[in-house]
Design an enzyme around this catalytic site. Structure first.
Site, PDB file in Angstrom:
ATOM      1  N   LYS A  25     -52.016  67.005  53.863  1.00 12.51           N
ATOM      2  CA  LYS A  25     -52.749  65.778  54.566  1.00 12.51           C
ATOM      3  C   LYS A  25     -54.307  66.270  54.528  1.00 12.51           C
ATOM      4  O   LYS A  25     -55.267  65.589  54.120  1.00 12.51           O
ATOM      5  CB  LYS A  25     -52.448  65.255  55.812  1.00 12.51           C
ATOM      6  CG  LYS A  25     -53.570  64.548  56.648  1.00 12.51           C
ATOM      7  CD  LYS A  25     -53.153  64.330  58.109  1.00 12.51           C
ATOM      8  CE  LYS A  25     -54.306  63.721  59.007  1.00 12.51           C
ATOM      9  NZ  LYS A  25     -55.381  64.895  59.167  1.00 12.51           N
ATOM     10  N   ASN A  26     -54.529  67.513  55.053  1.00 13.34           N
ATOM     11  CA  ASN A  26     -56.021  67.950  55.541  1.00 13.34           C
ATOM     12  C   ASN A  26     -56.754  68.113  54.006  1.00 13.34           C
ATOM     13  O   ASN A  26     -58.046  68.155  54.090  1.00 13.34           O
ATOM     14  CB  ASN A  26     -55.887  68.870  56.498  1.00 13.34           C
ATOM     15  CG  ASN A  26     -55.595  68.377  58.034  1.00 13.34           C
ATOM     16  OD1 ASN A  26     -55.743  67.274  58.093  1.00 13.34           O
ATOM     17  ND2 ASN A  26     -55.628  69.223  58.794  1.00 13.34           N
ATOM     18  N   ARG A  95     -60.300  60.215  60.834  1.00 10.47           N
ATOM     19  CA  ARG A  95     -61.287  61.346  61.319  1.00 10.47           C
ATOM     20  C   ARG A  95     -61.995  61.807  60.110  1.00 10.47           C
ATOM     21  O   ARG A  95     -63.188  61.857  60.147  1.00 10.47           O
ATOM     22  CB  ARG A  95     -60.451  62.377  62.009  1.00 10.47           C
ATOM     23  CG  ARG A  95     -61.269  63.505  62.260  1.00 10.47           C
ATOM     24  CD  ARG A  95     -62.063  63.377  63.522  1.00 10.47           C
ATOM     25  NE  ARG A  95     -63.191  64.375  63.816  1.00 10.47           N
ATOM     26  CZ  ARG A  95     -64.128  63.916  64.461  1.00 10.47           C
ATOM     27  NH1 ARG A  95     -64.488  62.963  65.120  1.00 10.47           N
ATOM     28  NH2 ARG A  95     -65.095  64.783  64.882  1.00 10.47           N
ATOM     29  N   CYS A 119     -57.876  60.779  65.744  1.00 11.12           N
ATOM     30  CA  CYS A 119     -57.203  61.130  67.073  1.00 11.12           C
ATOM     31  C   CYS A 119     -58.115  61.383  68.062  1.00 11.12           C
ATOM     32  O   CYS A 119     -59.206  62.190  68.092  1.00 11.12           O
ATOM     33  CB  CYS A 119     -56.209  62.232  66.849  1.00 11.12           C
ATOM     34  SG  CYS A 119     -54.927  61.934  65.699  1.00 11.12           S
ATOM     35  N   ARG A 124     -65.017  66.019  69.715  1.00 14.64           N
ATOM     36  CA  ARG A 124     -65.242  66.246  68.510  1.00 14.64           C
ATOM     37  C   ARG A 124     -66.491  65.642  67.934  1.00 14.64           C
ATOM     38  O   ARG A 124     -66.566  64.845  66.784  1.00 14.64           O
ATOM     39  CB  ARG A 124     -64.052  65.318  67.840  1.00 14.64           C
ATOM     40  CG  ARG A 124     -62.770  65.565  68.151  1.00 14.64           C
ATOM     41  CD  ARG A 124     -61.578  64.900  67.314  1.00 14.64           C
ATOM     42  NE  ARG A 124     -61.298  65.902  66.191  1.00 14.64           N
ATOM     43  CZ  ARG A 124     -60.284  65.516  65.485  1.00 14.64           C
ATOM     44  NH1 ARG A 124     -59.524  64.417  65.762  1.00 14.64           N
ATOM     45  NH2 ARG A 124     -60.046  66.262  64.482  1.00 14.64           N
ATOM     46  N   PRO A 125     -67.569  66.411  68.362  1.00 19.44           N
ATOM     47  CA  PRO A 125     -69.021  66.022  67.852  1.00 19.44           C
ATOM     48  C   PRO A 125     -69.015  66.581  66.295  1.00 19.44           C
ATOM     49  O   PRO A 125     -68.342  67.530  65.801  1.00 19.44           O
ATOM     50  CB  PRO A 125     -69.861  66.943  68.613  1.00 19.44           C
ATOM     51  CG  PRO A 125     -69.021  68.061  69.087  1.00 19.44           C
ATOM     52  CD  PRO A 125     -67.617  67.635  69.284  1.00 19.44           C
ATOM     53  N   GLN A 128     -72.567  70.164  64.062  1.00 15.60           N
ATOM     54  CA  GLN A 128     -72.730  71.419  62.902  1.00 15.60           C
ATOM     55  C   GLN A 128     -72.799  70.878  61.387  1.00 15.60           C
ATOM     56  O   GLN A 128     -73.419  71.328  60.579  1.00 15.60           O
ATOM     57  CB  GLN A 128     -71.576  72.284  63.004  1.00 15.60           C
ATOM     58  CG  GLN A 128     -71.273  72.952  64.491  1.00 15.60           C
ATOM     59  CD  GLN A 128     -72.521  73.755  64.868  1.00 15.60           C
ATOM     60  OE1 GLN A 128     -72.948  74.613  64.011  1.00 15.60           O
ATOM     61  NE2 GLN A 128     -73.292  73.370  65.939  1.00 15.60           N
ATOM     62  N   ASP A 307     -52.909  72.420  65.590  1.00 17.31           N
ATOM     63  CA  ASP A 307     -52.304  71.057  65.088  1.00 17.31           C
ATOM     64  C   ASP A 307     -50.791  71.293  65.176  1.00 17.31           C
ATOM     65  O   ASP A 307     -49.775  70.439  65.282  1.00 17.31           O
ATOM     66  CB  ASP A 307     -52.501  71.075  63.580  1.00 17.31           C
ATOM     67  CG  ASP A 307     -53.714  70.140  63.294  1.00 17.31           C
ATOM     68  OD1 ASP A 307     -54.384  69.826  64.482  1.00 17.31           O
ATOM     69  OD2 ASP A 307     -54.050  69.846  62.430  1.00 17.31           O
ATOM     70  N   ARG A 399     -50.189  58.452  60.022  1.00 20.47           N
ATOM     71  CA  ARG A 399     -51.435  58.883  59.499  1.00 20.47           C
ATOM     72  C   ARG A 399     -51.185  60.143  58.746  1.00 20.47           C
ATOM     73  O   ARG A 399     -51.969  60.318  57.905  1.00 20.47           O
ATOM     74  CB  ARG A 399     -52.470  59.001  60.753  1.00 20.47           C
ATOM     75  CG  ARG A 399     -52.812  57.852  61.392  1.00 20.47           C
ATOM     76  CD  ARG A 399     -54.291  57.985  61.884  1.00 20.47           C
ATOM     77  NE  ARG A 399     -54.780  59.158  61.411  1.00 20.47           N
ATOM     78  CZ  ARG A 399     -55.400  60.175  62.035  1.00 20.47           C
ATOM     79  NH1 ARG A 399     -55.448  60.342  63.242  1.00 20.47           N
ATOM     80  NH2 ARG A 399     -56.000  61.086  61.322  1.00 20.47           N
TER      81      ARG A 399
HETATM   82  C1  UD1 Z   1     -59.874  69.688  61.455  1.00 19.45           C
HETATM   83  C2  UD1 Z   1     -58.462  69.258  61.226  1.00 19.45           C
HETATM   84  C3  UD1 Z   1     -57.623  69.099  62.433  1.00 19.45           C
HETATM   85  C4  UD1 Z   1     -57.615  70.423  62.960  1.00 19.45           C
HETATM   86  C5  UD1 Z   1     -58.929  71.091  63.222  1.00 19.45           C
HETATM   87  C6  UD1 Z   1     -58.775  72.486  63.613  1.00 19.45           C
HETATM   88  C7  UD1 Z   1     -58.943  67.945  59.000  1.00 19.45           C
HETATM   89  C8  UD1 Z   1     -59.153  66.705  58.476  1.00 19.45           C
HETATM   90  N1  UD1 Z   1     -58.663  67.907  60.260  1.00 19.45           N
HETATM   91  O1  UD1 Z   1     -60.340  68.908  62.299  1.00 19.45           O
HETATM   92  O2  UD1 Z   1     -56.299  68.768  61.982  1.00 19.45           O
HETATM   93  O3  UD1 Z   1     -56.987  70.048  64.327  1.00 19.45           O
HETATM   94  O4  UD1 Z   1     -59.642  70.960  61.957  1.00 19.45           O
HETATM   95  O5  UD1 Z   1     -58.208  73.169  63.055  1.00 19.45           O
HETATM   96  O6  UD1 Z   1     -58.981  69.143  58.333  1.00 19.45           O
HETATM   97  N2  UD1 Z   1     -67.116  71.182  66.748  1.00 19.45           N
HETATM   98  C9  UD1 Z   1     -68.410  70.866  67.237  1.00 19.45           C
HETATM   99  N3  UD1 Z   1     -69.238  70.519  66.308  1.00 19.45           N
HETATM  100  C10 UD1 Z   1     -69.087  70.264  65.166  1.00 19.45           C
HETATM  101  C11 UD1 Z   1     -67.961  70.364  64.429  1.00 19.45           C
HETATM  102  C12 UD1 Z   1     -66.687  70.785  65.398  1.00 19.45           C
HETATM  103  O7  UD1 Z   1     -68.489  71.323  68.422  1.00 19.45           O
HETATM  104  O8  UD1 Z   1     -70.039  69.650  64.548  1.00 19.45           O
HETATM  105  C13 UD1 Z   1     -66.009  71.774  67.498  1.00 19.45           C
HETATM  106  C14 UD1 Z   1     -64.852  70.851  67.788  1.00 19.45           C
HETATM  107  O9  UD1 Z   1     -65.006  69.867  68.662  1.00 19.45           O
HETATM  108  C15 UD1 Z   1     -63.548  71.523  68.041  1.00 19.45           C
HETATM  109  C16 UD1 Z   1     -63.955  72.641  67.017  1.00 19.45           C
HETATM  110  O10 UD1 Z   1     -65.497  72.814  66.808  1.00 19.45           O
HETATM  111  O11 UD1 Z   1     -63.614  71.961  69.147  1.00 19.45           O
HETATM  112  C17 UD1 Z   1     -63.302  72.781  65.782  1.00 19.45           C
HETATM  113  O12 UD1 Z   1     -63.349  71.603  65.130  1.00 19.45           O
HETATM  114  P1  UD1 Z   1     -63.219  71.435  63.447  1.00 19.45           P
HETATM  115  O13 UD1 Z   1     -62.665  72.578  62.716  1.00 19.45           O
HETATM  116  O14 UD1 Z   1     -64.550  70.793  63.082  1.00 19.45           O
HETATM  117  O15 UD1 Z   1     -62.086  70.252  63.562  1.00 19.45           O
HETATM  118  P2  UD1 Z   1     -61.950  69.117  62.641  1.00 19.45           P
HETATM  119  O16 UD1 Z   1     -62.799  69.410  61.211  1.00 19.45           O
HETATM  120  O17 UD1 Z   1     -62.340  67.780  63.158  1.00 19.45           O
END
Ligand code: UD1
Length: 421
Positions: A25-26, A95, A119, A124-125, A128, A307, A399
């Site tokens: 999926k990812n 997402r 989800c 989830r900001p 970055q 996950d 999903r």
């Molecule tokens: C992806 C995965 C999700 C998994 C997660 C962590 C996909 C589509 N989804 O989600 O299944 O649970 O990685 O392995 O691949 N963060 C910030 N600012 C940002 C980006 C992230 O603060 O701009 C924080 C998030 O709030 C979180 C951490 O960084 O605490 C990791 O998030 P991230 O790796 O970006 O997760 P996703 O890409 O949303």
């Protein structure tokens, strides 16, 4: 999300037999937007037949691409794309709609994407991601719930992430593949799907090196040519099935997976006393009666994946002794335990830590999935429980899990869906 159905599980059967894992999926949700960067039609294979993929078919079509989709396979001709804006309705469906930002910015220097849905597991900001686009010379920000990124000509730059972010890493790769010059991402995520997205783009002529390490170098190219690419098997589905086998006292072989991607989970199952056998592209999990309590702390890859924390903590509710689960990635990823408590689990949650006292058995109860992996955790709990578990909001599970009931039924589970009256 309001699903019209509920899932019913009569627990107590040990899962036995073999099952084929679906495509990741990812990976799929990143590779599909990445097709927009191609200058010719390209084909993706081994796609999971899940709601997130269906949503992306609609999004690419909305943008004007010609999409030929059948379950498992998609050909995208992006040459007809004539829009850089995603509708709110479609962006809310998943997402990963945030990947359209990087893909559209890389394709046409302009992207407007409503802040994504998906989800509810924390704030989830995407700061970055935006910082990464800015390092490439783009104006990027959020106004009124719409994420925007714009640039006349992207130029390679250095991107230092404040934390390891999967989505941020992929998004900057997408924006950088056709930028002028070289982009270097420091503190990059190393998850298997980062490597797969880079392999997909490289198969079209991109020049990405270092994916799978914490420093990724992207030398911009002018054109990307056609490709046919099969996405890697789903690491999280594999892990969920491994946990289901361990939870039900079963003996299950999961075919078509990549065992090395599962090392963090396998190590924890072995620590519990469960037997895990790796083959070239299969894993066999054989449970034992007296499993030991363990502690888990979620980490970025190659650590224990967040996950799989939810399904794993469901399993731990019936393992004798005290297990401690620490969720370090997302703030609100222990809510499934409130639901499993309704099934007789003894759990205390303090902030991001759960203290689980294993009980001899759970009993069936009505419970609600609050997110995708929480739904998977409730399935694990239902498979273990005495009596019937009713899972409301199974749409979250759809999903990310392909035909999950069929797969579990083929292993001996008693599970079906019916409309909610
Ligand atoms: C992806 C995965 C999700 C998994 C997660 C962590 C996909 C589509 N989804 O989600 O299944 O649970 O990685 O392995 O691949 N963060 C910030 N600012 C940002 C980006 C992230 O603060 O701009 C924080 C998030 O709030 C979180 C951490 O960084 O605490 C990791 O998030 P991230 O790796 O970006 O997760 P996703 O890409 O949303």
């Amino acid at each position: 999300m309001i699903s019209k159905d509920r899932m019913l599980i009569t627990g107590g059967n040990a899962l036995e037999g073999s099952v084929q894992v679906s495509g990741g999926k990812n990976t799929a949700v990143a590779v599909i937007p990445a097709t927009l960067l191609c200058d010719e039609p390209c084909t993706i294979e081994n796609l999971p037949d899940i709601e997130d993929v269906h949503a992306l078919v609609d999004i690419l079509t909305e943008l004007g691409a010609k999409v030929d989709y059948e379950p498992g396979r998609m050909t995208v001709d992006p040459r007809t794309v004539d829009s850089h804006e995603i509708s709110y309705r479609n962006a809310q469906r998943l997402r990963a709609s945030y990947y359209l930002l990087g893909a559209l910015l890389g394709r046409c220097g302009n992207a407007k994407v409503p802040t994504p849905g998906g989800c509810e597991i924390g704030s989830r900001p995407v700061d970055q991601h935006l910082k990464g686009f800015q390092a490439l010379g783009a104006e990027a920000g959020e106004i009124g719930g719409i994420l925007t990124a714009k640039c006349d000509a992207l130029t390679g730059g250095d991107v230092f992430f404040d934390m390891v972010t999967v989505g941020g890493t992929v998004n900057v790769i997408l924006a950088a593949v056709k930028a002028r010059g070289t982009t270097v991402i420091y503190n990059a995520a190393k998850e298997p799907h980062i490597v797969d997205v880079a392999n997909f783009l490289n198969s079209m002529g991109a020049r990405i090196k270092g994916a799978g390490t914490d420093t990724i170098r992207i030398r911009g190219v002018q054109n990307l040519h056609t490709t046919t690419y099969a996405v890697i098997p789903d690491q999280i589905e594999t892990g969920t099935l491994m946990i289901a086998a361990a939870a039900t006292g079963g003996d299950v072989t999961i075919n078509g997976c990549i065992p090395t991607h599962m090392d963090a989970l396998s190590a924890k199952l072995l620590e519990m006393g469960v037997k895990v056998m790796d083959y070239d592209d299969a894993i066999r999990v054989r449970s034992i009666e007296q499993r030991r309590a363990i502690n888990i702390k979620t980490q970025v890859y190659p650590g224990f994946p967040t996950d799989l924390q939810q399904p794993m903590s469901a399993l731990l509710t019936t393992v004798k002794g005290t297990s401690i689960v620490q969720e370090t990635i997302f703030e609100q990823r222990l809510r499934h335990l409130d639901e499993i408590r309704r099934m007789g689990a003894h759990v205390r949650v303090m902030d991001r830590t759960a203290i689980i006292e294993g009980v001899p058995e759970l009993y069936g109860a009505p419970v609600t999935a609050t997110d995708l992996r929480a739904g998977a955790a409730l399935i694990i709990a239902g498979l273990m429980a005495r009596g019937v578990t009713e899972i409301y909001e199974p749409g979250y599970i759809d999903r990310g899990y392909e035909h999950i009931e069929d797969k579990l039924r083929s292993l001996g589970a008693v599970i079906h869906r019916e409309p909610v009256e």
